[in-house]
Write a protein that holds these residues in place. Structure first.
Motif, short mmCIF file in Angstrom:
data_model
loop_
_atom_site.label_atom_id
_atom_site.label_comp_id
_atom_site.label_asym_id
_atom_site.label_seq_id
_atom_site.Cartn_x
_atom_site.Cartn_y
_atom_site.Cartn_z
N UNK A 285 0.98 -1.21 0.10
CA UNK A 285 0.23 0.08 0.02
C UNK A 285 0.92 1.16 0.01
N UNK A 286 0.54 2.02 -0.81
CA UNK A 286 1.40 3.38 -0.83
C UNK A 286 0.65 4.45 0.23
N UNK A 287 1.45 5.01 0.86
CA UNK A 287 1.07 6.00 2.21
C UNK A 287 1.76 7.25 1.65
N UNK A 288 1.00 8.26 1.59
CA UNK A 288 1.68 9.81 1.48
C UNK A 288 1.27 10.24 2.59
N UNK B 263 6.01 4.37 2.01
CA UNK B 263 5.54 5.67 2.30
C UNK B 263 6.41 6.76 1.90
N UNK B 264 5.77 7.79 1.34
CA UNK B 264 6.35 9.07 0.76
C UNK B 264 5.74 10.14 1.46
N UNK B 265 7.01 11.05 1.91
CA UNK B 265 6.45 12.42 2.73
C UNK B 265 6.21 13.44 1.47
N UNK B 266 5.40 14.28 1.63
CA UNK B 266 5.04 15.30 0.46
C UNK B 266 4.58 16.57 1.50
#
Length: 337
Positions: free
Chosen positions: A70-73, A102-105
Motif C-alpha cells: 500500500x502506498x502511503x502519502x 511511504x512518501x512524505x510530501x
C-alpha cells in the motif's frame, strides 16, 4: 426479503465474522488456495452459502496482479496527529500482512501530492492512503480517478466513501461545553492553520457550541500547531479572569500555559484551558492538561479495513461514521458543580 438483502450487502468481512476466521482466510478459500484446513474451508463455505455472498468479479480479476503493498502519502511534518495516524496505519497494515511504501510530501501543494501518488503508482501498489492536512489537497483527493483504491484520513462536515476520520466537530463541542459548564463565561479559541481540515472542523464545533449556548463570541486566533505559536498568542491577547481557552491541539496548549504563568494568570482559577489530542505529555505539564483524546490506534485499523474493503469488494464500500473522541478532565479545567 431478508435473504435478498443479505445477498446485496454481504461482503468478505461479513463472511469472515460469521465463519470466525480472518478475511485473508476467506480470500484463500474463494481463490482455492492451499494451506486452509478442511474444517475451516467447510465453515467458510457454509457462511458464504448462508449469506449468499458473491465476490466482486473486478476484485477477483485483480488477485493475480496484487503486490500486497500500500502506498502511503504523509505530510512533511512531525506533528503528533499525522505521525500517530501513520504509525498506527503501519501497524494495522502489517497485521493484515501488507507492506507500506511511504512518501512524505509538502501537503499544501496539490501538484506535489500528485507527484507523490504517481511515484507510488509506478511501484504497482494495491491502494493509495493519504493523511491529508490541507483542504485544497482534500478536494483534489476526493476527485481523483485512479485504477487503484484511494483512501484518505481527514475530517469533513460531510462523510465521503473515500474518507476515514475522527469526529473533530463533536470533540470540539464537548471541550467548549465543558468550559462553559465549569463556569467560564467566555471561551476563546486558538485554532490551527486555516486550511487544515481537522482545524476547520474544530473551529466549526467551537462556533456552533458557542452559538448554541448563547455565550459571548470572540474572533478565533490561528496558530500553527506549535507550542511557540500558542505562547505568542496567549502573550499578546487581552485576557481577563473568568475566561476559558479552547486550544486546537495540546502542543499549542503547552505554550499557552507557559504564557499565562508568566502573565500571572492562574490556571484554572483565573483561566481554564482545554487542549486537543491527549499527547503523552498532557498529564505531566503543570497544571495537567484537560484535553480531548483521539483514538489513533482505532483510526489506523479502520483505515486499513477501508482499504481492504475497497480492494476486495469495491461495490460494497459506503461512508464511514467518524470515530468518537473522549474528553479527559485534568487540572487545567476541572469539573465544577
Amino acid at each position: 426479503m431478508a435473504d435478498d438483502k443479505a445477498s446485496r450487502t454481504a461482503n468478505i468481512f461479513d463472511v469472515a465474522r460469521l465463519a470466525g476466521v480472518s478475511h485473508q482466510t476467506v480470500s484463500r478459500v474463494l481463490n482455492d488456495m492451499p494451506n486452509v484446513r478442511p474444517a475451516t474451508r467447510a465453515r467458510v463455505e457454509q457462511a458464504i452459502a448462508q449469506l449468499r455472498y458473491s465476490p466482486s468479479p473486478a476484485a477477483r480479476a485483480l488477485v493475480t496482479r496484487r503486490t500486497r503493498t500500500i502506498g502511503l502519502v504523509t505530510p512533511g511534518t512531525v506533528d503528533y496527529g499525522p505521525s500517530s495516524i501513520a504509525m498506527n496505519f503501519n501497524f494495522a497494515a502489517r497485521a493484515a500482512r501488507y507492506n507500506v511504501d511511504a512518501i512524505s510530501s509538502a501537503q499544501t501543494d496539490v501538484a506535489e501530492v500528485r507527484i507523490a501518488i504517481d511515484g507510488l503508482l509506478k511501484q504497482r501498489v494495491d491502494a493509495i492512503v493519504l493523511i491529508v492536512i490541507d483542504a485544497e489537497v482534500l478536494a483534489a483527493v476526493q476527485a481523483l480517478e485512479l485504477d487503484v483504491p484511494v483512501v484518505a484520513a481527514a475530517a469533513t462536515p460531510r462523510p465521503h466513501p473515500r474518507l476515514v476520520a475522527i469526529d473533530q466537530y463533536r470533540g470540539a463541542r464537548a471541550a467548549v461545553r465543558h468550559l462553559l459548564e465549569s463556569g467560564y463565561t467566555t471561551v476563546r479559541h486558538i485554532a490551527g492553520p486555516a486550511r487544515n481540515p481537522d482545524a476547520i472542523e474544530r473551529l466549526r464545533g467551537w462556533r456552533e457550541e458557542i452559538a448554541s449556548a448563547r455565550a459571548q463570541s470572540t474572533p478565533p486566533l490561528h496558530g500553527d500547531w506549535t507550542a511557540a505559536s500558542g505562547y505568542r498568542i496567549a502573550s499578546e491577547t487581552d485576557l481577563a479572569p473568568g475566561e476559558g481557552i479552547f486550544v486546537a491541539n495540546d502542543q499549542m496548549s503547552i505554550g499557552v500555559l507557559s504564557a499565562l504563568r508568566e502573565r500571572g494568570l492562574r490556571v484554572p482559577d483565573d483561566i481554564g484551558v482545554v487542549g486537543f489530542d491527549d499527547i503523552p505529555e498532557a498529564s505531566f505539564v503543570y497544571p495537567s492538561l484537560t484535553t480531548v483524546r483521539q483514538d489513533f490506534a482505532a483510526l489506523g485499523e479502520i483505515l486499513m479495513q477501508k482499504v481492504l474493503l475497497m480492494v476486495e469488494e469495491p461495490d460494497t464500500v459506503s461512508e464511514s461514521t467518524p470515530l468518537p473522541t473522549r474528553l479527559v478532565v485534568r487540572d487545567s479545567a476541572p469539573s465544577r458543580p
